[in-house]
Design a protein around this motif. Structure first.
Motif, mmCIF file in Angstrom:
data_model
loop_
_atom_site.group_PDB
_atom_site.id
_atom_site.type_symbol
_atom_site.label_atom_id
_atom_site.label_comp_id
_atom_site.label_asym_id
_atom_site.label_seq_id
_atom_site.Cartn_x
_atom_site.Cartn_y
_atom_site.Cartn_z
ATOM 1 N N VAL A 1 0.858 -1.176 0.000
ATOM 2 C CA VAL A 1 0.000 0.000 0.000
ATOM 3 C C VAL A 1 0.902 1.236 0.000
ATOM 4 N N LEU A 2 0.605 2.193 -0.851
ATOM 5 C CA LEU A 2 1.353 3.452 -0.909
ATOM 6 C C LEU A 2 0.502 4.536 -0.279
ATOM 7 N N ARG A 3 1.078 5.235 0.703
ATOM 8 C CA ARG A 3 0.344 6.314 1.393
ATOM 9 C C ARG A 3 1.149 7.602 1.324
ATOM 10 N N ILE A 4 0.431 8.698 1.184
ATOM 11 C CA ILE A 4 1.029 10.024 1.249
ATOM 12 C C ILE A 4 0.357 10.731 2.411
ATOM 13 N N ASP A 5 1.141 11.067 3.437
ATOM 14 C CA ASP A 5 0.632 11.793 4.596
ATOM 15 C C ASP A 5 1.445 13.067 4.754
ATOM 16 N N GLU A 6 0.864 14.047 5.425
ATOM 17 C CA GLU A 6 1.595 15.295 5.650
ATOM 18 C C GLU A 6 2.799 15.061 6.568
ATOM 19 N N PHE A 7 2.596 14.309 7.639
ATOM 20 C CA PHE A 7 3.655 13.979 8.600
ATOM 21 C C PHE A 7 3.448 12.557 9.092
ATOM 22 N N ALA A 8 4.494 11.984 9.658
ATOM 23 C CA ALA A 8 4.386 10.692 10.328
ATOM 24 C C ALA A 8 3.583 10.869 11.614
ATOM 25 N N SER A 9 2.882 9.809 12.002
ATOM 26 C CA SER A 9 2.152 9.820 13.273
ATOM 27 C C SER A 9 3.139 9.666 14.426
ATOM 28 N N ALA A 10 2.688 9.921 15.620
ATOM 29 C CA ALA A 10 3.530 9.743 16.809
ATOM 30 C C ALA A 10 3.999 8.289 16.913
ATOM 31 N N GLU A 11 3.117 7.343 16.573
ATOM 32 C CA GLU A 11 3.482 5.921 16.631
ATOM 33 C C GLU A 11 4.545 5.583 15.597
ATOM 34 N N VAL B 1 13.472 8.192 -1.951
ATOM 35 C CA VAL B 1 12.776 7.716 -0.747
ATOM 36 C C VAL B 1 11.963 6.456 -1.060
ATOM 37 N N VAL B 2 11.277 6.430 -2.191
ATOM 38 C CA VAL B 2 10.496 5.240 -2.564
ATOM 39 C C VAL B 2 11.418 4.033 -2.714
ATOM 40 N N TRP C 1 9.625 16.478 11.522
ATOM 41 C CA TRP C 1 10.223 17.002 10.293
ATOM 42 C C TRP C 1 11.388 16.139 9.810
ATOM 43 N N GLU C 2 11.824 15.174 10.617
ATOM 44 C CA GLU C 2 13.009 14.379 10.289
ATOM 45 C C GLU C 2 12.718 13.080 9.540
ATOM 46 N N LEU C 3 11.459 12.675 9.438
ATOM 47 C CA LEU C 3 11.128 11.415 8.783
ATOM 48 C C LEU C 3 10.419 11.700 7.464
ATOM 49 N N THR C 4 11.067 11.295 6.351
ATOM 50 C CA THR C 4 10.514 11.558 5.024
ATOM 51 C C THR C 4 9.760 10.363 4.441
ATOM 52 N N GLY C 5 10.076 9.168 4.909
ATOM 53 C CA GLY C 5 9.413 7.974 4.405
ATOM 54 C C GLY C 5 9.554 6.836 5.389
ATOM 55 N N LEU C 6 8.667 5.843 5.265
ATOM 56 C CA LEU C 6 8.697 4.723 6.203
ATOM 57 C C LEU C 6 8.102 3.483 5.550
ATOM 58 N N TYR C 7 8.793 2.358 5.732
ATOM 59 C CA TYR C 7 8.257 1.046 5.339
ATOM 60 C C TYR C 7 7.738 0.389 6.597
ATOM 61 N N LEU D 1 5.021 8.090 2.430
ATOM 62 C CA LEU D 1 5.837 9.267 2.163
ATOM 63 C C LEU D 1 5.234 10.409 2.955
ATOM 64 N N PHE D 2 6.095 11.196 3.583
ATOM 65 C CA PHE D 2 5.630 12.289 4.420
ATOM 66 C C PHE D 2 5.926 13.607 3.715
ATOM 67 N N ARG D 3 4.868 14.205 3.216
ATOM 68 C CA ARG D 3 4.930 15.339 2.296
ATOM 69 C C ARG D 3 5.667 16.551 2.866
#
Length: 133
Positions: free
Chosen positions: A36-46, A108-109, A57-63, A85-87
């Motif tokens: 699943v590919l997601r685009i969010d403004e920021f990463a969640s606290a979790e 990042v991808v 502001w330090e996390l640009t992407g996450l698997y 991806l965190f926009r």
């Protein structure tokens, strides 16, 4: 620090990310079919906590998922892997570094897809070179 930056819309991020995935060699791309590919403004606290990062502001992407080498056919009920991806952090990195939008999203991808395959950093760089521009 600005609380949000303007720039390409989430749809542009998704289009560029999907185009990058489309250029991954077919034998690897087939193994990404369930991601699943997601685009969010920021990463969640979790999400931030999962990689021990405090500043959103330090996390640009996450698997998020179990890398292919660690998957078992006996665990079929697990959730689909996700590449996020965190926009806003990506926009800030573009602004601060001057790296182009498509180049950064591609990087990042590929990095996050590399986690799916259990790749080393060296393997991720080789895949990024294969995908090219």
């Amino acid at each position: 620090m600005k609380e949000s930056l303007s720039g390409p819309a989430p749809a542009a991020f998704e289009k560029t990310a999907r185009a990058t995935i489309g250029r991954i060699p077919e034998e690897l791309r087939e193994q990404m079919a369930g991601i699943v590919l997601r685009i969010d403004e920021f990463a969640s606290a979790e999400q931030l906590a999962s990689v021990e990062i405090e500043d959103r502001w330090e996390l640009t992407g996450l698997y998020e998922g179990i890398p292919l080498p660690e998957q078992s056919i006996w665990e079929s009920s697990q959730m689909s892997p996700i590449i996020s991806l965190f926009r806003q952090p990506l926009l800030r990195e573009i602004e601060e570094t001057g790296v182009g939008f498509e180049e950064l999203v591609r990087h990042v991808v590929i990095h996050e897809a590399g986690h799916h395959f259990g790749f080393s950093d060296e393997d991720m760089h080789a895949l990024e070179d294969m995908v090219g521009e």
